[in-house]
Write a protein that holds these residues in place. Structure first.
Motif, short mmCIF file in Angstrom:
data_model
loop_
_atom_site.label_atom_id
_atom_site.label_comp_id
_atom_site.label_asym_id
_atom_site.label_seq_id
_atom_site.Cartn_x
_atom_site.Cartn_y
_atom_site.Cartn_z
N SER A 13 0.86 -0.97 -0.17
CA SER A 13 -0.28 -0.06 0.10
C SER A 13 0.92 0.89 -0.21
O SER A 13 0.32 2.03 -0.88
CB SER A 13 -0.80 0.22 1.16
N SER A 19 2.47 7.86 2.49
CA SER A 19 1.10 8.28 3.39
C SER A 19 0.98 8.85 4.59
O SER A 19 2.46 7.91 5.23
CB SER A 19 0.03 7.25 3.06
N ASP A 23 -3.67 8.40 6.78
CA ASP A 23 -4.94 8.11 5.43
C ASP A 23 -3.83 6.44 5.22
O ASP A 23 -4.84 6.35 4.08
CB ASP A 23 -3.78 9.01 4.41
N ARG A 27 -7.49 4.33 3.86
CA ARG A 27 -6.92 3.59 2.26
C ARG A 27 -7.09 2.01 2.76
O ARG A 27 -7.62 1.40 1.24
CB ARG A 27 -6.33 4.49 1.90
N SER A 31 -9.49 -0.83 0.39
CA SER A 31 -9.24 -1.29 -0.79
C SER A 31 -9.07 -3.05 0.05
O SER A 31 -9.40 -3.80 0.02
CB SER A 31 -7.43 -0.63 -1.48
#
Length: 186
Positions: A13, A19, A23, A27, A31
Motif C-alpha cells: 500500500s 502516506s 491516510d 486507504r 482496498s
C-alpha cells in the motif's frame, strides 16, 4: 515458507502511495482491508516495527496542514523484503488470500514469480474440486435422499461451486501474469 503478513500488505500500500499513518489506515480499509482486516492500532504498531527494521522511513509531511503528520515511504530494504515475500510460496493455509496481496504487490514492484504461485494453487484447487466431485458421485447420486443428506449435499455443492469459481478466476489471471512476465525487462 512465507506466511501472509500485514507488513507486506502495508508495504504494498505504501509503494502504491506514500502516506501518513491515518491516510494509510483509511486507504487500507477501502482496498486491501476488504480481504485482509487490520485495526488502525495494529497498522500504527506495524509501521513502527517496519521503521525499526529499516523497511520504511517517516518524515514530516510539509503539506499536512495544522496537524503534525508523518509521511511513510518504503526504503530499498522494504522493497527487497516485499520482493522476497512475493516470490516465495505461501503455505500457512491462507495462500489464496495471500495471493491477492501478492498480485497487488506484483503490480507495483514488477514480476517476481506470482505466476508460479498461482499455478501451484490452481493445482491444489483442482485436486480439491476433483475430491469433492468424487464424494458427490459416491455419496449423493441417489435421487431419494433424506433431508439430512440433501443438506450435506448442499454443503458439498457450496464447496464445489467455490472451487469452480476460484479456478475460473485464476484462469483469467494467469494469462495476465504470463504476459507481464514476458514483457518484463531482463
Amino acid at each position: 515458507m512465507a506466511p501472509m503478513s500485514i507488513q507486506h500488505a502495508l508495504l504494498t500500500s505504501l509503494l502504491e502511495k506514500p502516506s501518513s499513518g491515518y491516510d494509510l489506515a483509511r486507504r487500507f480499509d477501502k482496498s486491501i482491508g476488504y480481504f485482509w482486516h487490520a485495526s488502525h492500532q495494529q497498522i500504527y504498531r506495524e509501521l513502527g516495527r517496519m521503521a525499526e527494521a529499516g523497511w520504511i522511513v517517516a518524515s514530516d509531511d510539509e503539506e499536512g496542514g495544522k496537524r503534525r503528520r508523518r509521511l511513510y515511504q518504503v526504503l530499498a530494504p522494504g522493497q527487497d523484503e516485499l520482493a522476497r515475500w512475493v516470490s516465495e510460496p505461501t503455505t500457512d493455509g491462507d495462500a489464496s488470500r495471500a495471493l491477492l496481496i501478492k498480485l497487488r504487490a506484483e503490480s507495483v514492484i514488477g514480476p517476481h514469480g506470482v505466476d508460479r504461485e498461482l499455478r501451484r494453487l490452481i493445482a491444489e484447487h483442482r485436486a480439491k474440486l476433483d475430491t469433492y466431485l468424487e464424494i458427490e458421485q459416491r455419496d449423493f447420486a441417489a435421487s431419494d435422499m433424506s433431508i439430512a443428506q440433501k443438506l450435506q449435499h448442499a454443503v458439498l455443492r457450496g464447496g464445489i461451486m467455490t472451487e469452480r469459481g476460484w479456478l475460473e478466476w485464476a484462469g483469467e489471471v494467469l494469462p495476465i501474469l504470463e504476459t507481464a512476465g514476458r514483457s518484463a525487462p531482463q
